[in-house]
Design a protein around this motif. Structure first.
Motif, PDB file in Angstrom:
ATOM      1  N   VAL A   5     -60.150  30.751 -18.933  1.00 36.64           N
ATOM      2  CA  VAL A   5     -59.686  29.730 -19.876  1.00 36.64           C
ATOM      3  C   VAL A   5     -58.718  30.391 -20.839  1.00 36.64           C
ATOM      4  N   ASP A   6     -57.561  29.753 -20.989  1.00 41.36           N
ATOM      5  CA  ASP A   6     -56.458  30.333 -21.765  1.00 41.36           C
ATOM      6  C   ASP A   6     -56.493  29.753 -23.180  1.00 41.36           C
ATOM      7  N   THR A   7     -57.421  30.233 -23.981  1.00 37.73           N
ATOM      8  CA  THR A   7     -57.581  29.679 -25.325  1.00 37.73           C
ATOM      9  C   THR A   7     -58.488  30.588 -26.155  1.00 37.73           C
ATOM     10  N   VAL A  25     -61.814  34.711 -19.957  1.00 34.88           N
ATOM     11  CA  VAL A  25     -60.978  34.073 -20.992  1.00 34.88           C
ATOM     12  C   VAL A  25     -59.741  34.938 -21.189  1.00 34.88           C
ATOM     13  N   THR A  26     -58.605  34.287 -21.451  1.00 37.15           N
ATOM     14  CA  THR A  26     -57.401  35.043 -21.824  1.00 37.15           C
ATOM     15  C   THR A  26     -56.914  34.558 -23.186  1.00 37.15           C
ATOM     16  N   THR A  27     -56.463  35.517 -23.974  1.00 36.59           N
ATOM     17  CA  THR A  27     -55.835  35.172 -25.256  1.00 36.59           C
ATOM     18  C   THR A  27     -54.513  35.936 -25.326  1.00 36.59           C
ATOM     19  N   ASN A  28     -53.712  35.574 -26.287  1.00 35.47           N
ATOM     20  CA  ASN A  28     -52.481  36.317 -26.576  1.00 35.47           C
ATOM     21  C   ASN A  28     -52.194  36.122 -28.067  1.00 35.47           C
ATOM     22  N   PRO A  29     -51.200  36.791 -28.621  1.00 36.32           N
ATOM     23  CA  PRO A  29     -50.965  36.670 -30.068  1.00 36.32           C
ATOM     24  C   PRO A  29     -50.693  35.226 -30.512  1.00 36.32           C
ATOM     25  N   ILE A  82     -58.202  44.779 -21.794  1.00 36.91           N
ATOM     26  CA  ILE A  82     -57.068  45.043 -22.690  1.00 36.91           C
ATOM     27  C   ILE A  82     -55.790  44.508 -22.040  1.00 36.91           C
ATOM     28  N   LYS A  83     -55.056  43.726 -22.830  1.00 35.88           N
ATOM     29  CA  LYS A  83     -53.831  43.117 -22.300  1.00 35.88           C
ATOM     30  C   LYS A  83     -52.624  43.854 -22.864  1.00 35.88           C
ATOM     31  N   VAL A  84     -51.749  44.292 -21.974  1.00 34.25           N
ATOM     32  CA  VAL A  84     -50.523  44.983 -22.406  1.00 34.25           C
ATOM     33  C   VAL A  84     -49.327  44.302 -21.748  1.00 34.25           C
ATOM     34  N   VAL A 106     -52.076  43.210 -17.238  1.00 29.22           N
ATOM     35  CA  VAL A 106     -50.665  43.423 -17.564  1.00 29.22           C
ATOM     36  C   VAL A 106     -49.965  42.062 -17.541  1.00 29.22           C
ATOM     37  N   THR A 107     -49.425  41.718 -18.706  1.00 31.78           N
ATOM     38  CA  THR A 107     -48.954  40.354 -18.933  1.00 31.78           C
ATOM     39  C   THR A 107     -47.434  40.282 -19.010  1.00 31.78           C
ATOM     40  N   LEU A 108     -46.926  39.041 -19.083  1.00 28.39           N
ATOM     41  CA  LEU A 108     -45.486  38.795 -19.150  1.00 28.39           C
ATOM     42  C   LEU A 108     -44.784  39.343 -17.900  1.00 28.39           C
ATOM     43  N   PRO A 128     -48.565  36.958 -13.660  1.00 22.19           N
ATOM     44  CA  PRO A 128     -47.258  36.314 -13.499  1.00 22.19           C
ATOM     45  C   PRO A 128     -47.275  34.957 -14.214  1.00 22.19           C
ATOM     46  N   PHE A 129     -46.218  34.663 -14.957  1.00 20.91           N
ATOM     47  CA  PHE A 129     -46.147  33.444 -15.781  1.00 20.91           C
ATOM     48  C   PHE A 129     -45.434  32.323 -15.030  1.00 20.91           C
ATOM     49  N   ILE A 130     -46.197  31.458 -14.419  1.00 19.37           N
ATOM     50  CA  ILE A 130     -45.628  30.384 -13.600  1.00 19.37           C
ATOM     51  C   ILE A 130     -44.809  29.393 -14.428  1.00 19.37           C
ATOM     52  N   GLY A 131     -45.426  28.846 -15.465  1.00 18.50           N
ATOM     53  CA  GLY A 131     -44.800  27.769 -16.238  1.00 18.50           C
ATOM     54  C   GLY A 131     -43.484  28.186 -16.879  1.00 18.50           C
ATOM     55  N   ARG A 132     -43.454  29.416 -17.391  1.00 16.12           N
ATOM     56  CA  ARG A 132     -42.218  29.847 -18.068  1.00 16.12           C
ATOM     57  C   ARG A 132     -41.081  30.051 -17.066  1.00 16.12           C
ATOM     58  N   LEU A 133     -41.418  30.380 -15.804  1.00 14.35           N
ATOM     59  CA  LEU A 133     -40.376  30.451 -14.771  1.00 14.35           C
ATOM     60  C   LEU A 133     -39.911  29.045 -14.418  1.00 14.35           C
ATOM     61  N   ALA A 162     -52.827  34.079 -12.056  1.00 11.90           N
ATOM     62  CA  ALA A 162     -51.747  33.104 -12.300  1.00 11.90           C
ATOM     63  C   ALA A 162     -51.849  32.612 -13.744  1.00 11.90           C
ATOM     64  N   ALA A 163     -50.775  32.844 -14.519  1.00 10.58           N
ATOM     65  CA  ALA A 163     -50.812  32.510 -15.951  1.00 10.58           C
ATOM     66  C   ALA A 163     -49.692  31.530 -16.281  1.00 10.58           C
ATOM     67  N   SER A 164     -49.694  31.098 -17.540  1.00  6.80           N
ATOM     68  CA  SER A 164     -48.723  30.091 -17.977  1.00  6.80           C
ATOM     69  C   SER A 164     -48.837  28.848 -17.086  1.00  6.80           C
ATOM     70  N   VAL A 165     -50.074  28.496 -16.825  1.00  4.04           N
ATOM     71  CA  VAL A 165     -50.376  27.321 -16.004  1.00  4.04           C
ATOM     72  C   VAL A 165     -50.282  26.081 -16.882  1.00  4.04           C
ATOM     73  N   ARG A 166     -49.505  25.108 -16.425  1.00  6.34           N
ATOM     74  CA  ARG A 166     -49.289  23.914 -17.262  1.00  6.34           C
ATOM     75  C   ARG A 166     -49.834  22.640 -16.638  1.00  6.34           C
ATOM     76  N   THR A 167     -50.002  22.646 -15.296  1.00  4.83           N
ATOM     77  CA  THR A 167     -50.355  21.392 -14.606  1.00  4.83           C
ATOM     78  C   THR A 167     -51.483  21.616 -13.603  1.00  4.83           C
ATOM     79  N   ALA A 182     -56.828  31.975 -11.869  1.00  8.25           N
ATOM     80  CA  ALA A 182     -55.814  31.207 -12.612  1.00  8.25           C
ATOM     81  C   ALA A 182     -56.360  31.034 -14.011  1.00  8.25           C
ATOM     82  N   THR A 183     -55.494  31.260 -14.989  1.00  8.58           N
ATOM     83  CA  THR A 183     -55.919  30.997 -16.364  1.00  8.58           C
ATOM     84  C   THR A 183     -55.176  29.770 -16.865  1.00  8.58           C
ATOM     85  N   ALA A 184     -55.929  28.832 -17.426  1.00  3.27           N
ATOM     86  CA  ALA A 184     -55.322  27.557 -17.830  1.00  3.27           C
ATOM     87  C   ALA A 184     -55.954  27.063 -19.113  1.00  3.27           C
TER      88      ALA A 184
END
Ligand code: E4P
Length: 217
Positions: A5-7, A25-29, A82-84, A106-108, A128-133, A162-167, A182-184
């Motif tokens: 869960v991305d929150t 769970v995934t978080t970011n700044p 740890i996320k870098v 390893v993110t972004l 890998p950031f799907i949504g931002r691509l 799979a990150a930056s999942v939007r749909t 997948a993190t969503a």
């Protein structure tokens, strides 16, 4: 496919966790900023709630500082990942921190070559950031497929997250390609239960049931 869960919304994580939907769970700044909470405090709360890995991201940009921040984040709980970021310094930090026995996300990641480097540097997860691509008209799913092929070609154990999942389609397509995780956001995970024909079918059943005049309880 595992669900992260991305929150940093603890109540939302708890609701999904009670249903067995949370493998991590995934978080970011940005997510920490939106939560309005202290990073160490909220991350500890999440780590206590879920059994799986909880990604907490470093904010330094030089390897040595990332390593120091990573070590501090790792002290929060046993299940910290740890996320870098996928920079040259991030890869250096990944190698050192993973050699010390930590889990690394390893993110972004926006290219297959970046994913290849992360695997060589000992990443537990590549994000890998799907949504931002998709936002810049590049099919994010092609990247997931390329990384799947490359990792399978050489038996890399790094898991594709799979990150930056939007749909909900991102979730289905990531699962079809064989992403490990997948993190969503919670809303996307909950939307996976929706179908217009389910609503329509239920409406018809309820209408017919009312005509029987029966009750189960
Ligand atoms: C998760 O690890 C990422 O930080 C997150 O999925 C990014 O999503 P966004 O592109 O919607 O911000």
């Amino acid at each position: 496919m595992k669900f992260f869960v991305d929150t940093a919304d603890v109540a939302a994580i708890a609701e999904l966790n009670d249903l067995g939907m949370v493998d991590g769970v995934t978080t970011n700044p940005s997510i920490i900023m939106k939560s309005g909470r202290d990073i160490l405090e909220v991350t500890k709360e999440i780590c206590d709630l879920v059994d799986g890995p909880v990604s907490a991201e470093v904010v330094a940009t030089e390897a040595d500082d990332m390593i120091a921040e990573g070590r501090k984040l790792a002290q929060i709980a046993e299940n910290i990942c740890i996320k870098v970021p996928l920079t040259w310094d991030g890869l250096k930090a990944c190698k050192v921190l993973s050699d010390e026995g930590n889990k690394l996300n390893v993110t972004l990641c926006f290219s297959a070559n970046q994913a290849l480097l992360a695997a060589k540097a000992g990443a537990t997860y590549i994000s890998p950031f799907i949504g931002r691509l998709d936002d810049i008209n590049i099919d994010g799913m092609d990247l997931i497929a390329d990384i799947r092929t490359i990792y399978d070609n050489y038996g890399f154990e790094t898991q594709i997250l799979a990150a930056s999942v939007r749909t909900v389609n991102h979730m289905k397509d990531a699962a079809l390609i064989g992403a490990d995780v997948a993190t969503a956001p919670p809303a996307v995970i909950k939307s996976m239960a929706n179908h217009v024909l389910t609503d329509k079918g239920l409406e018809a059943f309820m209408a017919d049931w009312a005509k029987t005049g029966q009750k189960i309880l």
